[in-house]
Design a protein around this motif. Structure first.
Motif, PDB file in Angstrom:
ATOM      1  N   VAL A 188      11.108  55.209   1.805  1.00  0.00           N
ATOM      2  CA  VAL A 188      10.966  56.393   2.652  1.00  0.00           C
ATOM      3  C   VAL A 188      11.448  57.581   1.828  1.00  0.00           C
ATOM      4  O   VAL A 188      12.594  57.596   1.372  1.00  0.00           O
ATOM      5  N   ARG A 189      10.579  58.541   1.627  1.00  0.00           N
ATOM      6  CA  ARG A 189      10.923  59.725   0.841  1.00  0.00           C
ATOM      7  C   ARG A 189      11.782  60.678   1.669  1.00  0.00           C
ATOM      8  O   ARG A 189      11.603  60.780   2.893  1.00  0.00           O
ATOM      9  N   PRO A 190      12.703  61.401   1.035  1.00  0.00           N
ATOM     10  CA  PRO A 190      13.473  62.410   1.770  1.00  0.00           C
ATOM     11  C   PRO A 190      12.554  63.474   2.374  1.00  0.00           C
ATOM     12  O   PRO A 190      11.508  63.793   1.814  1.00  0.00           O
ATOM     13  N   VAL A 191      12.973  64.003   3.509  1.00  0.00           N
ATOM     14  CA  VAL A 191      12.229  65.083   4.169  1.00  0.00           C
ATOM     15  C   VAL A 191      12.461  66.375   3.391  1.00  0.00           C
ATOM     16  O   VAL A 191      13.587  66.678   2.980  1.00  0.00           O
ATOM     17  N   ASP A 192      11.413  67.146   3.219  1.00  0.00           N
ATOM     18  CA  ASP A 192      11.541  68.453   2.583  1.00  0.00           C
ATOM     19  C   ASP A 192      12.331  69.376   3.517  1.00  0.00           C
ATOM     20  O   ASP A 192      12.092  69.414   4.725  1.00  0.00           O
ATOM     21  N   GLU A 193      13.251  70.116   2.946  1.00  0.00           N
ATOM     22  CA  GLU A 193      14.115  70.998   3.741  1.00  0.00           C
ATOM     23  C   GLU A 193      13.321  71.976   4.600  1.00  0.00           C
ATOM     24  O   GLU A 193      13.711  72.289   5.726  1.00  0.00           O
ATOM     25  N   ALA A 194      12.190  72.429   4.095  1.00  0.00           N
ATOM     26  CA  ALA A 194      11.366  73.391   4.841  1.00  0.00           C
ATOM     27  C   ALA A 194      10.808  72.799   6.130  1.00  0.00           C
ATOM     28  O   ALA A 194      10.418  73.535   7.037  1.00  0.00           O
ATOM     29  N   ASP A 195      10.807  71.473   6.232  1.00  0.00           N
ATOM     30  CA  ASP A 195      10.261  70.807   7.414  1.00  0.00           C
ATOM     31  C   ASP A 195      11.311  70.480   8.470  1.00  0.00           C
ATOM     32  O   ASP A 195      10.978  69.887   9.504  1.00  0.00           O
ATOM     33  N   LEU A 196      12.566  70.850   8.233  1.00  0.00           N
ATOM     34  CA  LEU A 196      13.642  70.510   9.159  1.00  0.00           C
ATOM     35  C   LEU A 196      13.865  71.612  10.194  1.00  0.00           C
ATOM     36  O   LEU A 196      13.707  72.803   9.906  1.00  0.00           O
ATOM     37  N   GLN A 197      14.282  71.188  11.387  1.00  0.00           N
ATOM     38  CA  GLN A 197      14.627  72.133  12.449  1.00  0.00           C
ATOM     39  C   GLN A 197      15.886  72.909  12.058  1.00  0.00           C
ATOM     40  O   GLN A 197      16.737  72.405  11.319  1.00  0.00           O
ATOM     41  N   GLU A 198      16.009  74.107  12.597  1.00  0.00           N
ATOM     42  CA  GLU A 198      17.182  74.946  12.295  1.00  0.00           C
ATOM     43  C   GLU A 198      18.485  74.246  12.676  1.00  0.00           C
ATOM     44  O   GLU A 198      19.475  74.324  11.944  1.00  0.00           O
ATOM     45  N   LYS A 199      18.505  73.565  13.827  1.00  0.00           N
ATOM     46  CA  LYS A 199      19.753  72.906  14.241  1.00  0.00           C
ATOM     47  C   LYS A 199      20.104  71.752  13.306  1.00  0.00           C
ATOM     48  O   LYS A 199      21.284  71.458  13.090  1.00  0.00           O
ATOM     49  N   THR A 200      19.108  71.110  12.707  1.00  0.00           N
ATOM     50  CA  THR A 200      19.387  70.057  11.726  1.00  0.00           C
ATOM     51  C   THR A 200      19.919  70.676  10.443  1.00  0.00           C
ATOM     52  O   THR A 200      20.883  70.180   9.859  1.00  0.00           O
ATOM     53  N   LEU A 201      19.314  71.763  10.000  1.00  0.00           N
ATOM     54  CA  LEU A 201      19.809  72.459   8.805  1.00  0.00           C
ATOM     55  C   LEU A 201      21.253  72.910   8.998  1.00  0.00           C
ATOM     56  O   LEU A 201      22.080  72.799   8.082  1.00  0.00           O
ATOM     57  N   ALA A 202      21.580  73.388  10.191  1.00  0.00           N
ATOM     58  CA  ALA A 202      22.952  73.813  10.473  1.00  0.00           C
ATOM     59  C   ALA A 202      23.903  72.623  10.403  1.00  0.00           C
ATOM     60  O   ALA A 202      25.002  72.716   9.834  1.00  0.00           O
ATOM     61  N   ALA A 203      23.499  71.488  10.971  1.00  0.00           N
ATOM     62  CA  ALA A 203      24.346  70.290  10.943  1.00  0.00           C
ATOM     63  C   ALA A 203      24.539  69.783   9.522  1.00  0.00           C
ATOM     64  O   ALA A 203      25.583  69.223   9.187  1.00  0.00           O
ATOM     65  N   LEU A 204      23.546  69.992   8.665  1.00  0.00           N
ATOM     66  CA  LEU A 204      23.604  69.498   7.286  1.00  0.00           C
ATOM     67  C   LEU A 204      24.245  70.492   6.318  1.00  0.00           C
ATOM     68  O   LEU A 204      24.386  70.184   5.136  1.00  0.00           O
ATOM     69  N   ALA A 205      24.657  71.642   6.791  1.00  0.00           N
ATOM     70  CA  ALA A 205      25.236  72.661   5.905  1.00  0.00           C
ATOM     71  C   ALA A 205      26.365  72.118   5.023  1.00  0.00           C
ATOM     72  O   ALA A 205      26.415  72.425   3.828  1.00  0.00           O
TER      73      ALA A 205
END
Length: 197
Positions: free
Chosen positions: A11-28
């Motif tokens: 399973v390839r990693p998801v491209d950051e551009a495809d992530l929801q804002e709330k997921t990006l915030a959680a992954l900060a």
């Protein structure tokens, strides 16, 4: 314990551009020195809701755990070595070094040659093996843990083993690849240390 580990990512990693804002915030807080989301989290981002929930628990185990950080890392490294989870091994060798552990102690935890470690760490590693092998500890080992730790800390032992056994399973099954060369070679364990029943 180690299973078949794929040589490339299933399973390839998801491209950051495809992530929801709330997921990006959680992954900060889960980015490398170059600002990239760590591969394990970008891979698990295929299930964003579950990832965000898992990060709450993960943050407790890695960031708010009541165990000494060096001891926690020895337990994680033991699981990574037994599972032959190279990604987990590599990340936690780096964290262990930052926690003050020498490579000799890291390799001792991994290989089961624990006489160079103190009594607490030997008991924690025995508990790690017992939990991995039997999902419990016997009364004698329980007594040794109680001699060193509070009940709260023993619960964190259980959470640590459960969390990192889960992560090792994810890494090995999905084929999560390391982010470059290993910081320290992953020992190939030919003979598992058996914990008395």
């Amino acid at each position: 314990m180690p299973g078949d580990v794929p040589e490339k990512a299933r399973v390839r990693p998801v491209d950051e551009a495809d992530l929801q804002e709330k997921t990006l915030a959680a992954l900060a807080p889960y980015r490398d020195q170059n600002g990239r989301i760590y591969t394990i989290w970008a891979t698990l981002a295929h299930h964003e809701d579950a990832l965000r929930r898992f990060l709450v628990f993960s943050n407790h185990v890695l960031g708010k755990n009541t165990l000494p950080p060096a001891s926690r890392e020895l337990m994680i490294l033991r699981i990574a070595a037994r599972a032959q989870a190279a990604y987990e091994w590599d990340q936690h060798v780096r964290i262990a070094r930052r926690a003050g552990l020498a490579d000799e102690s890291i390799l001792a935890a991994a290989t089961g040659v624990w006489d160079v470690l103190d009594a607490l760490d030997q008991d924690l590693l025995a508990a790690t093996d017992s939990l991995v092998d039997r999902q419990s500890v016997d009364d004698e080992l329980w007594g040794r843990l109680e001699a060193h730790l509070s009940v709260e800390q023993i619960i964190d032992v259980l959470y640590t083993v459960g969390q990192y056994l889960t992560i090792a399973t994810v890494i090995n099954t999905l084929g999560v690849q390391t982010e470059g060369d290993l910081a320290l070679p992953l020992p190939q364990l030919s003979d598992q240390k058996e914990v008395p029943a």
